[in-house]
Design a protein around this motif. Structure first.
Motif, PDB file in Angstrom:
ATOM      1  N   GLN A 265      26.614  55.454 -32.246  1.00  0.00           N
ATOM      2  CA  GLN A 265      25.943  57.146 -31.803  1.00  0.00           C
ATOM      3  C   GLN A 265      27.228  57.646 -31.674  1.00  0.00           C
ATOM      4  N   HIS A 266      28.273  57.132 -31.132  1.00  0.00           N
ATOM      5  CA  HIS A 266      29.251  58.111 -30.807  1.00  0.00           C
ATOM      6  C   HIS A 266      30.382  58.101 -31.358  1.00  0.00           C
ATOM      7  N   GLY A 267      30.400  57.526 -33.047  1.00  0.00           N
ATOM      8  CA  GLY A 267      31.473  57.547 -33.565  1.00  0.00           C
ATOM      9  C   GLY A 267      32.846  56.049 -33.781  1.00  0.00           C
ATOM     10  N   ILE A 268      31.764  55.180 -32.729  1.00  0.00           N
ATOM     11  CA  ILE A 268      32.770  54.054 -32.896  1.00  0.00           C
ATOM     12  C   ILE A 268      32.564  52.854 -33.424  1.00  0.00           C
ATOM     13  N   GLU A 269      33.313  52.452 -34.343  1.00  0.00           N
ATOM     14  CA  GLU A 269      32.998  51.988 -36.163  1.00  0.00           C
ATOM     15  C   GLU A 269      32.343  50.170 -35.176  1.00  0.00           C
ATOM     16  N   VAL A 270      30.899  49.440 -35.273  1.00  0.00           N
ATOM     17  CA  VAL A 270      30.799  48.689 -35.241  1.00  0.00           C
ATOM     18  C   VAL A 270      30.161  48.155 -36.759  1.00  0.00           C
ATOM     19  N   ALA A 271      30.775  46.642 -36.918  1.00  0.00           N
ATOM     20  CA  ALA A 271      29.713  46.182 -37.749  1.00  0.00           C
ATOM     21  C   ALA A 271      28.844  46.504 -38.700  1.00  0.00           C
ATOM     22  N   GLU A 272      27.858  46.315 -39.096  1.00  0.00           N
ATOM     23  CA  GLU A 272      26.315  46.526 -39.354  1.00  0.00           C
ATOM     24  C   GLU A 272      25.941  44.702 -38.620  1.00  0.00           C
TER      25      GLU A 272
END
Length: 53
Positions: free
Chosen positions: A32-39
């Protein structure tokens, strides 16, 4: 990573309230704070539900 005790308490409470793992709560917040996390990393591993049951 270490966080202050009061932060950890709030994170653990959020995990309980949402019936998610602590890991899932933290990853969602980072996302939610813009860090890319794989689904597929959002998927809980199921340990929380086994402990509650």
């Amino acid at each position: 990573m270490e966080v202050p005790d009061y932060v950890m308490k709030k994170l653990k409470q959020r995990a309980l309230d949402e019936e998610r793992s602590l890991r899932a709560v933290v990853l969602r917040a980072l996302h939610q704070h813009g860090i890319e996390v794989a689904e597929n990393d959002f998927i809980d591993d199921g340990r929380r539900k086994e402990r509650i049951a």
